[in-house]
Write a protein that holds these residues in place. Structure first.
Motif, mmCIF file in Angstrom:
data_model
loop_
_atom_site.group_PDB
_atom_site.id
_atom_site.type_symbol
_atom_site.label_atom_id
_atom_site.label_comp_id
_atom_site.label_asym_id
_atom_site.label_seq_id
_atom_site.Cartn_x
_atom_site.Cartn_y
_atom_site.Cartn_z
ATOM 1 N N TYR A 198 16.472 -7.790 12.912
ATOM 2 C CA TYR A 198 15.196 -7.647 13.149
ATOM 3 C C TYR A 198 14.595 -6.656 12.188
ATOM 4 N N GLN A 199 13.041 -6.712 11.890
ATOM 5 C CA GLN A 199 12.531 -5.883 10.949
ATOM 6 C C GLN A 199 11.836 -4.624 11.535
ATOM 7 N N THR A 200 11.533 -4.649 12.780
ATOM 8 C CA THR A 200 10.620 -3.818 13.479
ATOM 9 C C THR A 200 11.440 -2.912 14.403
ATOM 10 N N LEU A 201 12.713 -3.344 14.794
ATOM 11 C CA LEU A 201 13.421 -2.661 15.691
ATOM 12 C C LEU A 201 15.166 -2.693 15.307
ATOM 13 N N LEU B 215 6.573 -6.751 16.108
ATOM 14 C CA LEU B 215 7.338 -6.033 16.942
ATOM 15 C C LEU B 215 7.456 -6.745 18.364
ATOM 16 N N MET B 216 6.406 -7.083 19.029
ATOM 17 C CA MET B 216 6.476 -7.308 20.342
ATOM 18 C C MET B 216 7.323 -8.716 20.479
ATOM 19 N N GLY B 217 7.189 -9.719 19.563
ATOM 20 C CA GLY B 217 7.705 -10.975 19.508
ATOM 21 C C GLY B 217 9.373 -10.676 19.314
ATOM 22 N N GLU B 218 9.902 -9.867 18.217
ATOM 23 C CA GLU B 218 11.065 -9.143 18.327
ATOM 24 C C GLU B 218 11.585 -8.642 19.270
ATOM 25 N N LEU B 219 10.853 -7.854 20.058
ATOM 26 C CA LEU B 219 11.313 -7.053 21.186
ATOM 27 C C LEU B 219 11.601 -8.079 22.205
ATOM 28 N N ALA B 220 10.707 -8.859 22.709
ATOM 29 C CA ALA B 220 10.937 -9.929 23.721
ATOM 30 C C ALA B 220 12.273 -10.659 23.304
ATOM 31 N N GLU B 221 12.435 -11.050 22.024
ATOM 32 C CA GLU B 221 13.655 -11.635 21.621
ATOM 33 C C GLU B 221 15.013 -10.637 22.065
ATOM 34 N N ALA B 222 14.745 -9.532 21.360
ATOM 35 C CA ALA B 222 16.035 -8.754 21.732
ATOM 36 C C ALA B 222 16.378 -8.438 23.059
ATOM 37 N N THR B 223 15.318 -8.368 24.064
ATOM 38 C CA THR B 223 15.528 -7.908 25.364
ATOM 39 C C THR B 223 16.383 -9.244 25.938
#
Ligand code: HXC
Length: 258
Positions: A3-6, A32-40
Motif C-alpha cells: 500500500y502507498q498510504t498505509l 487512503l480510504m480505498g487502501e484502508l478498506a482493502e487492508a481491513t
C-alpha cells in the motif's frame, strides 16, 4: 499487499495498520480510504490475524477528509460518488475487533473513522473534533450519529456546532475513548490489549462485537433477544466447552475457533 498510504504489520495475531500520509497529517483521500478498506478486509480474511489495531502518527491519527481533494467537487459529484460511504461500510463490516489507537489530531473524518472502529484507546495528546462547520459543511461519514451515541446530544451538538476540540481527559470522561495512556506507550499498550483479545475464541469475539453493535441498530427488547440467541448458539462450539472446562480444571483455555 503493498500500500502507498498505509503500512500493515502482523505480529502475535494482531494486524497493526498505520495510516501514512505525513505530508497531510493523514488526511483521508480516496486512495487512503480505498487502501484502508482493502487492508481491513484482508486482515479479516487472514488466519494470522485475530484483532486489528488502526493508528496514525504521533501528531495525527487523521486530520479529516482531504480538503484539497474535496474542495472543488460539485453537489452532483459528491452525491454520485457518495464519498467514503462504501469504504466506511466495508470497514464496519469487518467481523474481527478493530481498536483505534489515537494520538494527536482525530478531526472530522478522522474522528469519524476512529468512532467506526470498535473502541478507542487514546494518548494523552489526543484531540478529537468535528470542525467541518468551519468549512461550511458538516460531518459526512457518521459523525453526527456516532458521536451523539458516544457522548450524548449536548456534547455532540457542542462539538458539531462550535467545531471545538475535545482533549483526551474529556474524551475518556465522556465515553468517547475507553482508556487514556501516555503518548509514548500508546502502541505498546494498545498492542497488549489487542493480544489479549487475540487469545480469545474468534467466534466469541465476533459474537460479542456483533451483539454490542446491535445496541445501536435496534430496540432494547430486540437487542436482548439477539444477544440471548447468540449466547445460546455459542454452546454449539467446542470453544465454549474448552473455556468452561479450562476454568473448572484451573488451567488456561486453548481456543481453536471451533
Ligand atoms: C488536507 C490537510 C488537512 C486536511 C492538514 N492538512 N489537514 N490537508 N486535508 N484535512 C495539511 C495542511 O494543509 C498542511 O499541508 C499539513 O497538512 C500540515 O498541517 P498544518 O495546518 O500546517 O499543521 P498545524 O498548524 O499543526 O495544524 C494542524 C490542524 C490543521 C489543526 C490539524 O491542519 C487543521 O485544522 N486541519 C484541518 C482539520 C479539518 O478541518 N478537518 C475536517 C475536514 S472535512 P502543507 O502542504 O500546507 O504543509 C472532513 C469531512 C469528512 O473531514 C466527511 C467526508 C465524507
Amino acid at each position: 499487499m503493498a500500500y502507498q498510504t498505509l503500512t500493515v504489520e502482523i505480529e502475535d495475531y494482531v494486524a497493526l495498520i498505520r495510516l501514512n500520509r505525513p505530508e497531510a497529517l493523514n488526511a483521508l483521500n480516496s486512495q487512503l480510504m480505498g487502501e484502508l478498506a482493502e487492508a481491513t478486509a484482508d486482515a479479516d480474511r487472514n488466519e494470522k490475524v485475530r484483532c486489528i489495531v488502526l493508528t496514525g502518527s504521533e501528531k495525527a491519527f487523521a486530520a479529516g477528509a482531504d480538503i484539497k481533494e474535496m474542495s472543488e467537487k460539485s453537489f452532483v459529484q459528491v452525491t454520485t460518488e457518495n464519498i467514503f460511504s462504501a469504504e466506511i461500510d466495508r470497514i464496519t463490516s469487518v467481523r474481527k475487533p478493530i481498536i483505534a489507537a489515537v494520538s494527536g489530531y482525530a478531526l472530522g473524518g478522522g474522528c469519524e473513522l476512529a468512532m467506526a472502529c470498535d473502541f478507542i484507546i487514546c494518548a494523552d495528546t489526543a484531540k478529537f473534533g468535528q470542525p467541518e462547520i468551519n468549512l461550511g459543511v458538516i460531518a459526512g461519514i457518521g459523525g453526527t450519529q456516532r458521536l451523539t451515541r458516544f457522548v450524548g446530544k449536548s456534547k455532540s451538538m457542542d462539538m458539531h456546532l462550535t467545531g471545538r476540540f475535545m482533549d483526551a481527559a474529556e474524551a475518556e470522561r465522556s465515553g468517547l475513548a475507553s482508556r487514556v495512556v501516555p503518548a509514548a506507550k500508546l502502541i505498546s499498550e494498545t498492542m497488549a490489549i489487542a493480544r489479549k483479545i487475540a487469545e480469545k475464541s474468534l467466534i466469541a469475539t465476533a459474537a460479542a462485537k456483533e451483539a454490542v453493535n446491535r445496541a445501536y441498530e435496534t430496540t432494547l427488547a430486540e437487542g436482548i433477544l439477539f444477544e440471548r440467541r447468540s449466547f445460546q448458539a455459542l454452546f454449539a462450539t467446542e470453544d465454549q466447552k474448552e473455556g468452561m472446562n479450562a476454568f473448572l480444571e484451573k488451567r488456561e483455555a486453548q481456543f481453536r475457533d471451533r
